[in-house]
Design a protein around this motif. Structure first.
Motif, PDB file in Angstrom:
ATOM      1  N   UNK A 514       0.916  -1.121  -0.012  1.00 34.58           N
ATOM      2  CA  UNK A 514       0.223  -0.076  -0.013  1.00 34.58           C
ATOM      3  C   UNK A 514       1.186   1.105  -0.369  1.00 34.58           C
ATOM      4  N   UNK A 515       0.316   1.884  -0.694  1.00 34.39           N
ATOM      5  CA  UNK A 515       1.632   3.569  -1.069  1.00 34.39           C
ATOM      6  C   UNK A 515       0.465   4.736  -1.526  1.00 34.39           C
ATOM      7  N   UNK A 516       0.857   5.402  -0.611  1.00 32.66           N
ATOM      8  CA  UNK A 516      -0.204   6.806  -0.815  1.00 32.66           C
ATOM      9  C   UNK A 516       1.283   7.826  -1.192  1.00 32.66           C
ATOM     10  N   UNK A 517       0.336   8.030  -2.834  1.00 35.94           N
ATOM     11  CA  UNK A 517       1.140   9.054  -3.450  1.00 35.94           C
ATOM     12  C   UNK A 517       0.844  10.711  -3.285  1.00 35.94           C
ATOM     13  N   UNK A 518       0.569  10.839  -1.936  1.00 32.57           N
ATOM     14  CA  UNK A 518       0.653  12.250  -2.167  1.00 32.57           C
ATOM     15  C   UNK A 518       0.769  12.535   0.479  1.00 32.57           C
ATOM     16  N   UNK A 519       0.963  14.144   0.007  1.00 33.15           N
ATOM     17  CA  UNK A 519       1.213  14.380   1.054  1.00 33.15           C
ATOM     18  C   UNK A 519      -0.023  14.692   2.448  1.00 33.15           C
ATOM     19  N   UNK A 520      -1.108  13.824   1.736  1.00 32.01           N
ATOM     20  CA  UNK A 520      -3.301  14.374   2.178  1.00 32.01           C
ATOM     21  C   UNK A 520      -2.769  12.840   3.030  1.00 32.01           C
ATOM     22  N   UNK A 549       0.606  11.196   5.203  1.00 32.85           N
ATOM     23  CA  UNK A 549       1.043  11.635   4.022  1.00 32.85           C
ATOM     24  C   UNK A 549       2.665  10.538   2.955  1.00 32.85           C
ATOM     25  N   UNK A 550       2.516  10.095   2.289  1.00 33.43           N
ATOM     26  CA  UNK A 550       3.477   9.228   1.594  1.00 33.43           C
ATOM     27  C   UNK A 550       3.345   7.730   2.404  1.00 33.43           C
ATOM     28  N   UNK A 551       3.085   7.316   2.759  1.00 32.45           N
ATOM     29  CA  UNK A 551       2.838   6.181   4.028  1.00 32.45           C
ATOM     30  C   UNK A 551       2.944   5.201   2.903  1.00 32.45           C
TER      31      UNK A 551
END
Length: 558
Positions: A514-520, A549-551
């Motif tokens: 799982x990859x968050x591509x944002x700073x939110x 963010x970006x986790x």
């Protein structure tokens, strides 16, 4: 049966910018020897060296004037043999860069070729008569300008898809092929462990060399689209495999611009009669300029939707047919954390780790470019004088000075985003003079942030990007599912504009990435079985139900 290179991780070294040992401002082979313990500590298996051969230095060593001699800037053949021996003693393999689409115009073959039309080496290159007093066709060079240069002595043009000092070899001539294969077998006898093959998909030129398609307002036609993956390409590579590659337990990868899935499946087919894998460039073109006259020059960002769709296509459609290479950046591409992540002080480390997680858990052989494991960033070009790369300088003269398509200030901003010099700034070893790269003036200016971003700081910080890459490499070595598991997007993830989530599954294990591509901070619900174990994350401390963010998280289910 799994091949050794399918579980391997490759570390790319650009010798000119890695480590200078003698104070001349240019990285060299003794400098690489000095840093072998660092590379070994990272945990990789193979070192890919950009060209170390004797060169005219027009295009960063990709213009070779002697295939069996070492570039004096880098050292001697004795230095290379010492590097090879010490690397092997440490369990590291060495892969060389093979550049045989073209040579240097200073190579003895070309010097002979241009002497006369009946010289024995004339047909080692591609010569043609003028057509109506001009170039034989409308092809443009990849480095701007025409792909043909007129030679007054013999009153013919020679073909060069790159710089005019890089004439294309004529692979239709069997003597050329035999000369190349003889040279490759000579390197095999020196003990190397494989080749990365530069622009290898351009060897077979189309019959008759017809004009290429020409976009409105474009000064030249696109010859590259006609040349790439030509009709004799696989014939030449199978011959290379029979006479050279099949004799050795090597790692081989071909740079194949313009390759499709089906074409890649021929180059890197699992039968092993051509290459082990290819570099494809589709994901590298997602942020190109919408104006075809400007090509790659842009500062726009690729969308996650487009990036995910492209990488997923290559994961799924090559499965059980061929082998992927996995890379974010190299000597020709800008720094990944600046391009696809967030290089601000707040998010640089987090986004670099997230991007690494996303790539290294896919199927294929990962390539790490020097400094990537430190989160090195793009640099800044205040004026054209700061720019060294021949591709960028040629583009400036054509697009700003001649065609007046764009302002110099705006193109320099695009260089900040896309110039090859971004990757070639010297390696940042410490916060001392010249970042520990050289005691003399570096050949290319350092990135100004080396006092904050450097290897010494990374090695002193247990939570650094370096040690995160080390963990990822260990996972690849130890978890078979990363090598042989199938790839599937999480349900309904294909349109998510912010999160990339996928699974890898074999008969024994499943990974959820799982990859968050944002700073939110985001809310996502991914159903996990109770036995799922969190084995990697880029945040410290207690987990939360939200994606920060970006986790990045990796879960394993046995």
């Amino acid at each position: 049966m799994t091949k050794w290179w399918q579980k391997a991780v490759v570390y790319q070294v650009y010798p000119r910018s890695f480590q200078d040992s003698n104070g001349d401002g240019i990285g060299d082979l003794p400098g690489i020897i000095q840093r072998l313990p660092y590379i070994k500590k990272l945990g990789v298996d193979v070192i890919w060296l950009n060209p170390i051969y004797k060169t005219s230095n027009v295009d960063g060593g990709y213009d070779i004037s002697d295939y069996q001699a070492i570039n004096p800037d880098f050292g001697t053949m004795t230095d290379f043999k010492k590097l090879l021996a010490q690397a092997h003693q440490m369990g590291l393999k060495i892969m060389l860069d093979l550049v045989v689409n073209h040579s240097s115009s200073e190579h003895p073959w070309f010097i002979e070729s241009r002497q006369s039309k009946d010289n024995p080496h004339r047909d080692f290159y591609i010569w043609r008569d003028p057509v109506n007093g001009h170039e034989p066709n409308n092809w443009g060079s990849f480095f701007s300008g025409p792909a043909w240069t007129y030679d007054t002595k013999t009153q013919q043009y020679y073909l060069h898809l790159f710089a005019k000092e890089q004439p294309d070899l004529n692979w239709a001539n069997p003597q050329v092929r035999q000369a190349v294969f003889k040279m490759m077998n000579w390197w095999a006898k020196q003990g190397i462990d494989g080749f990365r093959m530069d622009v290898i998909s351009l060897l077979s030129k189309p019959d008759g060399l017809p004009d290429g398609p020409q976009a409105p307002n474009a000064p030249y036609g696109d010859g590259g689209s006609l040349v790439a993956n030509g009709k004799h390409e696989h014939e030449y590579l199978r011959e290379m495999n029979q006479q050279v590659l099949s004799k050795y337990d090597w790692i081989t990868v071909g740079e194949t611009a313009g390759v499709t899935i089906d074409q890649a499946a021929k180059y890197a087919n699992l039968d092993g009669n051509e290459l082990n894998m290819v570099f494809q460039f589709e994901h590298m073109g997602l942020d190109n300029n919408r104006d075809p006259r400007l090509g790659k020059w842009s500062d726009q960002k690729a969308t996650l939707t487009a990036l995910r769709a492209n990488l997923t296509k290559w994961q799924q459609k090559l499965a059980n047919r061929a082998w992927n290479s996995l890379y974010w950046n190299n000597h020709d591409q800008p720094r990944v954390v600046s391009r696809f992540g967030n290089d601000s002080p707040q998010y640089r480390v987090l986004s670099a780790k997230m991007l690494a997680t996303m790539l290294h858990c896919m199927q294929g052989t990962p390539y790490i470019y020097q400094g990537e494991e430190l989160g090195m960033t793009n640099t800044h070009f205040a004026t054209l004088d700061d720019v060294v790369d021949v591709e960028a300088r040629n583009a400036y003269h054509e697009l700003v000075d001649q065609e007046k398509i764009i302002s110099g200030q705006k193109l320099l901003r695009y260089f900040d985003a896309k110039s090859r010099d971004n990757a070639r700034t010297p390696m940042q070893w410490n916060d001392q003079k010249n970042a520990g790269f050289s005691s003399g003036k570096p050949w290319l200016q350092l990135n100004a942030n080396y006092q904050q971003i450097n290897a010494a700081a990374a090695l002193a910080d247990p939570n650094s990007i370096f040690y995160f890459y080390q963990q990822l490499i260990k996972l690849r070595h130890n978890l078979a599912v990363i090598t042989d598991g199938d790839f599937q997007l999480v349900k309904d993830n294909d349109q998510d504009p912010a999160v990339f989530a996928y699974t890898r599954r074999n008969s024994d294990q499943q990974l959820l990435v799982i990859c968050n591509f944002t700073d939110q901070t985001l809310e996502r619900d991914y159903s996990l079985v109770p036995e799922a174990k969190l084995i990697l994350q880029n945040y410290q401390g207690k987990m939360t139900t939200s994606l920060r963010p970006y986790e990045a998280r990796v879960y394993l289910t046995d």
